[in-house]
Structures are given as C-alpha cells and as structure tokens.
Motif scaffolding. Structure first.
Motif, PDB file in Angstrom:
ATOM      1  N   LEU A 341     -13.746  -2.936   0.943  1.00 28.53           N
ATOM      2  CA  LEU A 341     -12.986  -3.966   0.237  1.00 28.53           C
ATOM      3  C   LEU A 341     -12.949  -3.737  -1.264  1.00 28.53           C
ATOM      4  N   PHE A 342     -14.067  -3.324  -1.838  1.00 25.06           N
ATOM      5  CA  PHE A 342     -14.148  -3.242  -3.291  1.00 25.06           C
ATOM      6  C   PHE A 342     -13.664  -1.911  -3.839  1.00 25.06           C
ATOM      7  N   GLU A 343     -13.897  -0.819  -3.099  1.00 28.80           N
ATOM      8  CA  GLU A 343     -13.570   0.498  -3.630  1.00 28.80           C
ATOM      9  C   GLU A 343     -12.277   1.078  -3.073  1.00 28.80           C
ATOM     10  N   HIS A 344     -11.892   0.659  -1.873  1.00 24.12           N
ATOM     11  CA  HIS A 344     -10.738   1.283  -1.225  1.00 24.12           C
ATOM     12  C   HIS A 344      -9.761   0.254  -0.662  1.00 24.12           C
ATOM     13  N   PRO A 345      -9.332  -0.709  -1.473  1.00 21.06           N
ATOM     14  CA  PRO A 345      -8.447  -1.754  -0.918  1.00 21.06           C
ATOM     15  C   PRO A 345      -7.116  -1.204  -0.411  1.00 21.06           C
ATOM     16  N   HIS A 346      -6.538  -0.213  -1.108  1.00 19.13           N
ATOM     17  CA  HIS A 346      -5.263   0.366  -0.652  1.00 19.13           C
ATOM     18  C   HIS A 346      -5.435   0.966   0.743  1.00 19.13           C
ATOM     19  N   ALA A 347      -6.456   1.821   0.877  1.00 23.17           N
ATOM     20  CA  ALA A 347      -6.683   2.500   2.146  1.00 23.17           C
ATOM     21  C   ALA A 347      -7.016   1.507   3.254  1.00 23.17           C
TER      22      ALA A 347
END
Length: 839
Positions: A341-347
């Motif tokens: 959620l915090f580091e890879h929201p796009h993915a």
C-alpha cells in the motif's frame, strides 16, 4: 565478369544518425564482423553509410541471403573471379537466413585464407557463424544494443529531421520504444506540434509486427517472451527459473535479441525490456501458451515471495494473481499489505484490477486496498493529497463494514477495523475510537489464539492505538503501544516501525527528555521511508521531536527548519495540534508578534471545532493561546482561556495560571499552585522545571529568600539532567540573576549568553479586572440577555440603580455600550451565566 561497382549497395536513407561506437567496430575491419539487430534497428543503414565513406568502396559487394537464393553459388562466383590480393568487403544482408553449415564453413575458410577479405553479416538474431569462427578467425560482433538510439541520439535524429523536440519528449520516446531507430523515425515524422501528445500509435504497430514476425532466432525470442512475464529479469532469476540453459547463457540468449538491455546492480546482472516491448512479448506469450504462462507466473511469484529485493513484494503479488495462485496471494497480502500500500500503490491497484470479482468477494481487505491504492497512486504529495488517500481508506471500510466478522479473514478484519478506528479519530470521537479498538483487539486475540495468522495487521493496530492515545494526551499508554510495534519490527513493515519510533521520539520530547528522544530518532534513521506516499505523515512525529528539542535549547533556527517541513498545522493530519502548539511556542520565543495569535486562529480554523475542543488539542491550544495573550499583556483574556479547563489539575495549564498570578502581583497564590503540581508524577520535566523557576520567583517576592534559593538549586539540578534552557526565559534577566546569586549556583557561560539573546517574552506586570460580588451578579444577568428592567427586577433594585451600576461596570471594562460590554465579558470570561449572551 566485370568488377562490382558501388551501385550494388542499397539506397541510403536521406537522414541518418551517426552511430559512432558501432562505426568504430566496423573500422577494425576484422575478417568477420557480425551486426545484430531486429528489423528497423538500422543494421543496413549503418553498414551502408560506413561503406560509402571507405576510400575503396568500389571493392564492396552486397549480397542478400533472403530465402530461395543460392547463396553458396553467389559467394563462390563473386569471390573466385577476384584476385586474392584485392581488398574486398563482402556484405551479406539478411544473414539470419544463411545457416547452412557448409556455407558457413566455406565463408570462415575464405576469411582465414584471404587476408584482404572482410565479411560483414547483418542478422536479426545471434548467428551460428559466431561460435563456428571462434578460435579460427578473428570475429567482431556489433550487438543489437549498440544500435539502439540513446536519448541524446533521439534529439540528434530530431534535429536532422528538423523536428522541434524537448528533452522530456525524447526521454519518453526512448522509454516507450527502447531506442528502436525505425520506430523513433515514425514518431518524429508524425509530430506536427511540439506541444501536443506524441504520436506513438504507428510506431507501436510497427514494433508489434517486427517483434512477432521479424525475428529469426526463435529460441532467443522464446526465452525473451518467457521472461517478459516479469519486470525484473536478473542473472539469479534466470539461474533459478530457466529450464536448461545456465544463467549466463540465458542472459546472453535474451540479450542477443536486442530487446533487453543489460545493467549491473550490486553483484547481479539485470535485463530491462522497454515497457512497450515487454507488453507485446508478454501478451503474445500469454495468448499462445496460456497454461505455460500461468505455470511460470506461479513459479515467479514463489521466487519473488521468498527473496528480499527491490519491489519483490509487488512482483510476487502480481505474479500470484496472474498465475491464479490465490493461496499464495493471500499469504503475500497478509505479510506485505502495508508495504504494498505504501510503496507500490500503482502496482497494487493494477494487480487488484485483474482479480475476478468472485475472488475479491471473499477478500474484503483487497477491495479496501484497491480504493486506497488508486487514491494513493494519483494523490498529490502535499498533506491534502495524502489525506485524500486516508479518507479513501475510511470510506472503503465504511462501505464494507456490514460483513460479519466471522466470515472475514483475521488480517482483513484488522484492515476493516483499523479503518473504522481511523475514521472515528478523524471525526474527533476519541473515546469511541478507543472502544472500537478494544473490541477489535479482543476479537483478533481470540482468533489468533485459535490459530489464525494476523500477518502485518496486528502491529498496525498497536500503532493506531498509540496515535489515538497521543491525541488524547495519554502519553504513557501511547509509548507502550509504540514500543510493541518496535519490539515486533521483524513482522512490522519499516513504515510502521518508522512511525512508531518517530512518535516515541515525540513522546519523550513532550516529556522533556531530549536525550531519549534523540535515541529514538537515531533508531528511526535506519528505517528510511522516503519512497512512500506515507513518508511525510509517518515522519511528522520525528519532525515535531526535532523542533521541540531545538526550541528547548533555544535553537530557533533548527526549530524553524522543522516547522518548514511540518507546515502551519492547518491541514487535516493526526498530529496537527502539536504542530500548532510548537509554532506558537516558537513565535513566543521569537519575540513580540501581533500576528502570532492570528496564525494560531487560522490554523485552528482549518479543523472541525470538535477536533479542537477534545483530547490533547484542547489543552495544547489553550496553553498556546494563553501564553501568547499573556505576552501581549492581555491577562483577562488569558485567564478566560484557561479558567474552564481545571488548570490546577493540569501541569501544562497550571503554568500560565501561575504566571498570571505572579504578573498580577499575587506571589502567594502563584506559589500555592506551583507547589501543588511541581512534584506530581504526571508532571513532565519541562513543566516541572518551569514551575520550579516560577515558584522560586514567587518565594523571592514573598520575602522567603532561603526557600527561593533552595527551589532554584532544584531547578538547576533538573536542568543539568534535561538540558532544557527555555524554561529559564519565563523571568527577566535581572530576576534570574537574583535567583542564581541567592542559590550560589549558575548556568554555564554559553547557556547564559543564549538566554541573554532570548529575553523573557512576558511583561513585568499585569493589571487584572476584578469584579465585586455585586458586579459579578450584574455581569451574569447582563450576559444572560436580560433587559435593564429585567435586571432591576432580578436584583430587587430600581432601574436607576441598575443604570448607575452598569455605568460603573462599563468604566471598569473600559467600554461605552452594552454590546461592547457583552463582548468584553465573553472574551474575558467574566460571566458565570449558563446561556450565551444575546447580541
């Protein structure tokens, strides 16, 4: 047969870009040179341009090895009729069709025997002549990667074509197309207006056709297609996943296509596909071999899930979804949800969008994550943008709150429950948030005891409970929760641990323990979260701790730097009241400023009144406002701010009350209140030290110099433990000198110099308005909205008496009208009336 002439060479395009590194390899004139690259990479153009610059270009012979031609007979007839002493450059274009071992053996032998012969083979993939010639004759290979245009070369190409192009546009073309020359040219030729969107559609169609039909080395293409399933292809990954080839052979095989570029990161080799090329290869492979694709996705998911590395959690999650391995997907989600959620929201948003609805129906946590990650992926980087994401989380949990707890996995239950807790806290309902947290924690403990795995959700519950305690001013309880997160940091993500350490630093800074605060800041330094949209929110406690500690040692510059990062406190973040409080303290020590109160009012005005009137905010804001009012000589207004908040029960609020009595000339009452709170267990170091200084001044003004000296020595002893210098600014320099002289102890010279630069911000004395009992009754009835006749009736006096008494009250309040008097009574807190005054 006549000697071949230059017109045998194909037509050269009108506009070309110089490939200097590749041209330098051709200039070596090795017996055999192999030029590799896909259709449209510019192999023919490169060799053609090079030939035309040769002084003996009439010796060049250009043959095409396309299917159906007898290349063996053509080579023999061409070379046998030429003297061996003549320098000859024989170019075989489309050499990927020339794979006959006899022909290749003959070419190698001729290159070995005829020292003036230079063979140049242009091939769309790795060519079998390379291993055959190895150790027999010198061979130079110009890799496909060398033919790809760089960003600077895209700009050069645009200049040659007289197309205006920005560096950003060139970079985007290069990112999308991988520097594929023919595709780049198609884009450049279509650009009409440099300010419009780049025309990439024709180039993409060209690349798709060239990729899927223009590759001769099917083995290399197959390897590239398989590994196009993942965004991160490394030497180690190929070693563990590839069937058959060793890792270095696999790297070379994929690299030989010219579709991937080799990079080195630490000790590993990484092959990077341009996004569009990877997209085409992946789609084709999935369409042609769906079962094989699913199987590979599952293996890749397992590989990334069991190894540490950049973006590995997002890649594992994506591959598990693509491979329809729902059990592994659940395991990754439980363990890595906050990282995703915090580091890879796009993915995360892209992956969840591919999961079938019937699968999501049993996983409400993923439905929440979809809404949150989509909001985070597009949110601005400022506080408002981050809170948009938080609000998306709250709304998503409210939408799914009707599902029975027993039907929800425990990790998802935590996701939903924490969202509701955050929502209640954002609304200022701190008690309800605490009760909801108690209920959630009880259910989770029961289910964990029954064998369910909470994943990384439990530490997040502790963290949110800690934040709630901080906002209620319950700092001991908050510290306990933050330490639980820190103690379980092996399970917690670094974001949770970073937030917990930041808030622990804040907790100790609030207590007046800067050394412990710094210890937690040092621990946090190893938990960098700069790549996360949550970074500013999770580091707010750390910035506050830095600012408060700086202000305690009267380093206003360092405090201002922290405030620059924190903002003015008007944006809707959890710790906003602490930001407002710190800014008010900073403005107080900076010097007289009529705007400080306006800044405070503006910041508070950005929040719902319920948030400003509950929890720690109520005390923090009252203390900040009271101090600023006292500094401006507005004693009555300061008294009104704190009078309804039980100041004698709160060390933080007792300080302005003690100061008020002292400035108003009542040291006995000031000393009484200070003595009650100084040594209470709940009194923090900062408040205790300031109360000691104020008590010492009160005792001195009372005439008890021995007691004053004893209290001063206690204040200095506490200073030597805490190094809090700011509390000594609450009295004038002259009075501070009298205290130190009486105690026979002094601060060090450096501390004294610092204090001299930051004088006492409060006036020497204040005159307060004291109402007689009759005036108090009159003020109460006036504030209740009663008319003069009603007042006379209530007081059993004549209306003329009321007029006389009101005139006296107006003079004391320094006003001339009833309306002005009502304003003064309300602002100064002089009314005990239950109802609000009418206008």
């Amino acid at each position: 047969m006549q000697r071949p002439h230059a017109n045998w060479i194909p037509r050269l395009p009108q506009h070309i870009v110089q490939q200097r590194r590749a041209r330098a390899l051709l200039d070596r004139r090795a017996p055999i040179t192999v030029v590799l690259g896909h259709q449209g990479y510019g192999k023919t153009t490169l060799v053609n341009a090079w030939l035309r610059e040769q002084p003996d270009r009439s010796e060049a012979i250009w043959l095409n090895a396309r299917a159906g031609l007898d290349l063996t007979e053509m080579v023999s007839r061409t070379l046998d009729q030429r003297p061996k002493s003549d320098r000859t450059i024989l170019v075989i274009d489309d050499a990927h069709h020339a794979r006959d071992q006899t022909l290749l053996g003959e070419l190698i032998e001729r290159a070995r025997c005829r020292h003036q012969l230079h063979l140049v083979l242009c091939s769309r993939g790795s060519h079998p002549i390379e291993p055959l010639a190895d150790g027999v004759v010198e061979t130079t290979t110009i890799s496909a990667r060398r033919l790809l245009l760089t960003v600077d070369q895209v700009l050069d190409f645009a200049a040659v074509l007289n197309v205006p192009l920005s560096t950003d546009q060139a970079r985007r073309i290069h990112t999308e197309l991988g520097g594929w020359a023919a595709a780049v040219r198609l884009v450049l030729e279509e650009i009409e207006d440099p300010g419009t969107e780049l025309p990439l559609s024709r180039a993409r169609h060209y690349l798709r056709d060239a990729l899927l039909s223009g590759t001769s080395d099917t083995r290399a293409l197959s390897a590239a297609m398989e590994f196009s399933l993942t965004e991160r292809v490394t030497h180690v990954l190929i070693r563990d996943i590839a069937d058959g080839d060793g890792p270095e052979d696999g790297v070379r095989l994929i690299e030989s296509t010219g579709l991937a570029e080799r990079q080195y990161v630490d000790d590993d080799v990484i092959l990077t596909f341009p996004p569009f090329i990877r997209e085409v290869l992946r789609a084709a492979f999935t369409r042609q071999r769906p079962a094989r694709a699913r199987s590979l996705h599952r293996r890749l998911a397992q590989w990334f899930a069991t190894r540490q590395g950049p973006s590995h959690s997002a890649l594992a999650f994506s591959h598990a979804a693509a491979g329809e391995d729902w059990q592994l997907l659940d395991e990754i989600w439980r363990r890595e949800s906050t990282t995703l959620l915090f580091e890879h929201p796009h993915a995360l948003a892209s992956t969840i969008a591919t999961i079938p609805e019937d699968v999501l129906d049993y996983r409400p946590g993923l439905s929440v994550a979809y809404d949150v990650s989509r909001a985070a992926a597009v949110a601005d980087t400022d506080e408002d943008g981050r809170m948009v994401t938080v609000r998306a989380y709250i709304q998503a949990t409210q939408r799914l709150s009707q599902q029975p707890p027993g039907q929800v996995p425990v990790h998802d239950l935590l996701v939903l429950g924490i969202g509701r807790i955050v929502g209640q806290r954002v609304d200022g309902c701190f008690t309800a948030a605490d009760q909801a947290a108690d209920d959630l924690e009880r259910v989770v403990e029961e289910r964990v005891a029954a064998g369910e795995e909470p994943g990384d959700g439990l530490h997040w519950l502790h963290l949110q409970r800690g934040i709630t305690h901080t906002l209620r001013g319950e700092h001991a309880a908050a510290a306990h929760r933050y330490r639980l997160v820190w103690q379980h940091r092996g399970v917690a993500t670094r974001h949770g641990a970073a937030t917990a350490t930041a808030n622990l630093a804040l907790t100790h800074a609030l207590w007046g323990d800067p050394q412990s605060a710094q210890n937690w800041l040092d621990r946090r330094a190893d938990l960098e979260t700069g790549g996360s949209w949550m970074h500013a929110l999770s580091s707010m406690g750390a910035q506050l701790a830095v600012g408060m500690s700086a202000l305690d040692r009267l380093d206003l510059g360092a405090c201002q730097e922290a405030l620059n990062a924190l903002g003015d406190g008007s944006t809707p973040t959890d710790l906003w009241p602490y930001v407002v409080y710190l800014r008010a303290r900073h403005d107080l020590h900076r010097g007289p400023s009529s705007s400080a109160l306006a800044v405070l009012d503006a910041a508070v005005g950005g929040h719902h009144p319920r948030l400003a009137q509950g929890g720690a905010a109520r005390v923090l804001l009252a203390r900040a406002r009271a101090d600023l009012l006292l500094a401006q000589g507005q004693g009555e207004r300061a008294r009104a701010v704190i009078s309804g908040l039980d100041p004698e029960g709160s060390p933080m609020l007792a300080i302005p009350l003690v100061r008020l009595h002292l400035l108003a000339g009542d040291p006995f009452e000031a000393f009484r209140i200070a003595e009650i709170l100084t040594w209470q267990a709940t009194t923090d170091n900062r408040s205790r030290q300031e109360l000691l200084v104020l008590a010492a001044v009160s005792a001195y003004r009372m005439g008890d110099h021995v007691l004053s000296a004893d209290i001063t020595r206690r204040a200095l002893a506490l200073y030597r433990h805490t190094r809090l210098l700011a509390p000594f600014t609450c009295v004038s320099d002259d009075e501070l000198d009298r205290l130190f002289t009486g105690a026979g102890e002094w601060l060090d010279v450096g501390a004294i110099d610092t204090l001299r630069r930051h004088p006492n911000p409060f006036p020497e004395r204040l005159t307060l308005i004291h109402l007689t009992p009759r005036e108090q009754v009159l003020a109460d009835t006036l504030a209740s909205g009663a008319s003069r006749q009603e007042i006379a009736d209530q007081l059993f006096v004549s209306i003329n008496t009321v007029r006389t008494q009101l005139a006296a009250l107006y003079r004391k309040l320094n006003v001339n009208t009833r309306e002005a008097a009502l304003v003064q009574i309300a602002e100064l807190g002089l009314s005990h009336a239950a109802s609000a005054p009418k206008s």
